[in-house]
Scaffold this active site. Structure first.
Site, PDB file in Angstrom:
ATOM      1  N   SER A 210       0.841  -1.182   0.000  1.00 36.58           N
ATOM      2  CA  SER A 210       0.000   0.000   0.000  1.00 36.58           C
ATOM      3  C   SER A 210       0.882   1.239   0.000  1.00 36.58           C
ATOM      4  O   SER A 210       2.094   1.157   0.138  1.00 36.58           O
ATOM      5  CB  SER A 210      -0.905  -0.009   1.231  1.00 36.58           C
ATOM      6  N   LYS A 211       0.226   2.375  -0.129  1.00 35.67           N
ATOM      7  CA  LYS A 211       0.971   3.634  -0.295  1.00 35.67           C
ATOM      8  C   LYS A 211       2.017   3.878   0.782  1.00 35.67           C
ATOM      9  O   LYS A 211       3.046   4.477   0.541  1.00 35.67           O
ATOM     10  CB  LYS A 211       0.017   4.846  -0.293  1.00 35.67           C
ATOM     11  N   ARG A 212       1.719   3.384   1.972  1.00 38.35           N
ATOM     12  CA  ARG A 212       2.631   3.705   3.068  1.00 38.35           C
ATOM     13  C   ARG A 212       3.838   2.785   3.160  1.00 38.35           C
ATOM     14  O   ARG A 212       4.767   3.042   3.904  1.00 38.35           O
ATOM     15  CB  ARG A 212       1.881   3.736   4.398  1.00 38.35           C
TER      16      ARG A 212
END
Length: 438
Positions: A210-212
């Site tokens: 995911s983005k993080r």
RNA sequence: GACCCUAUCGUCCAGUGGCCCAGGACACUCCCCUUUCACGGGAGUAACACGGGUUCGAAUCCCGUUAGGGUCGCCA
């Protein structure tokens, strides 16, 4: 070789470019280049929002940074525009009418849906092979929402038909969707493209990225200061390989060797360590000019006054082999350009505050002041000779000298550092350190 | 839950019936080089998910189990 290979990368503008997306773009690009085909960029913005401009910019920047220039598409034009789905309503309506005419559409609570025949479908995939889908219990897909906006499956197929896409290369998450798409092609009496579903990129622990997660966004590589060719090389090796155990491989060679049928079917875990290693390989073997070019923005951002281009190049040259990411460069070079550098306290304690350090430093200063030719070789010979003369280890001279001149315990080769800095600067700084800490 | 995909060192890849008691790279450990930090060189630890077949012979073929992933949206 196929006469007209046309492939597309069709991201939706979410505001960031995911490594998985970048890898999909890369494989499309490689396939196009290998076959002398056309690589198209299409923006799938069925939900038109106006802050989208910035989000599209992120995609352009990411692809260009990786060196994946597109031949046709968004921001570039071409014979099948617009390349933004939000601007293709007229086309979608035309195709909707075709389906309407075939009596396969029906309305439900204001939305338009496509009635599936629920017959089994075969997907003959270039990567995954021949797959049969039993669609007997699949629900119908929706084509258009009550508010008139379009749904992915329909516009995706329409665009691929209209843009004469020959091969659809996308993530495996679309494999099941393909069975639905195939039915749409049939209903529209269109010849479907060939499909190639490439494996997904996951985290080290097998979970979805995911983005993080570190390394998930292409922008993060730009920010950290990776060499784009290194990141691209790493991405090439995720699901594909030259089959001869090589790791560092030029993009030209990958283009030459790339073959969809040789792509793995297994999802790959993303290993930032290996990407970092490749990055170092690329930095070490990179030309000084290229290094200068890629580090420029970081040096500027740090406010380093490097107006003397020649001096800067000499500094960069001795620091290049030490750097892991370009972002580190300012920390490695700032003291070359200012007298206002910071003295690391523990470095001072462990070298300059040692008994006898000042006396040794003075001796070194005098020996260096008397040097006829200021060169790394002479600086080294002089220091080692002095060590023997006054009966101390070379390290007892090297460490205090390094801290006196650079303020820190870690840095480039001492002799080369001094050579580049020049006699005046080095002697002045040693004098100052003696005053400050003596 | 249904359908689909996948299954070799911790990770990425090589291996498509015998050349494999499985090879390379990253990471890790040790040694050398270097009196900084790195680079580099050398060595080492470490895997064919499990169970059945097929075959003279299986990491490689088939079936099952298990595990992981994906899809089942009026998201893309």
């Amino acid at each position: 070789m196929s006469p007209s290979v046309r492939v597309r990368f069709a991201p939706s503008p979410t505001g960031y470019l995911h490594v998985g997306g970048a890898r999909t773009a890369l494989f499309n690009w490689l396939f196009a280049r290998h076959n002398r085909g056309t690589f198209i960029l299409r923006i799938e913005d069925t939900d038109k929002s106006r802050e989208q401009e910035q989000a599209v910019r992120v995609i352009y920047d990411g692809l260009r940074w990786l060196g994946l220039e597109w031949d046709e598409g968004a921001g570039r034009g071409g014979p099948f525009g617009s390349y933004f789905q939000s601007e293709r309503t007229v086309i979608y309506e035309k195709y909707l009418n075709v389906l309407q005419g075939k009596g396969v559409l029906y309305e439900e609570e204001g939305a338009i849906r496509f009635r599936s025949s629920r017959k089994p479908v075969v997907v003959d995939d270039l990567v995954c092979g021949r797959i049969e889908f039993d669609r007997s219990s699949d629900p119908d897909i929706t084509v258009r929402r009550p508010d008139g906006s379009w749904i992915f499956h329909f516009v995706n197929v329409v665009d691929d038909i209209e843009m004469q896409i020959s091969h659809v290369i996308r993530g495996e998450d679309h494999l099941t969707n393909t069975s639905k798409h195939l039915e749409l092609y049939e209903a529209l009496s269109a010849e479907p493209p060939r499909f190639a579903h490439i494996p997904l990129i996951l985290n080290r622990d097998g979970s979805k990225m995911s983005k993080r997660d570190a390394g998930s966004s292409i922008a993060s590589y730009v920010e950290q200061g990776y060499a784009p060719e290194a990141v691209r090389n790493y991405l090439c090796l995720l699901g594909w390989s030259p089959k001869d155990n090589r790791e560092v491989i030029s993009i030209d060679e990958v283009v030459q060797l790339f073959d969809l049928t040789k792509v793995n079917r297994k999802n790959a875990a993303f290993d930032l360590d290996k990407c970092d290693w490749l990055n170092r390989q690329y930095i070490h073997s990179m030309s000084l000019n290229r290094f200068r070019e890629l580090t420029d923005s970081f040096i500027r951002a740090a406010g380093i006054n490097a107006s003397d281009e020649n001096y800067l190049l000499r500094v960069l040259e001795i620091v290049k082999e030490k750097i892991k990411f370009f972002k580190e460069v300012p920390d490695w070079i700032d003291f070359f350009f200012t007298e206002g550098f910071h003295f690391d306290q523990s470095a001072v304690e462990q070298s300059l505050r040692k008994p006898g350090a000042m006396r040794r430093l003075r001796s070194l200063r005098d020996a260096y002041a008397a040097l006829e030719v200021w060169s790394a070789t002479n600086l080294e010979a002089t220091l080692k000779h002095l060590g023997k003369e006054i009966g101390c280890k070379a390290g007892d001279l090297i460490h205090p000298a390094r801290v006196a001149v650079s303020g820190r315990a870690i840095g480039p080769s001492l002799y080369h550092m001094f050579e580049v800095m020049g006699r005046d600067r080095v002697l002045r700084r040693i004098d100052r350190a003696i005053q400050l800490f003596g």
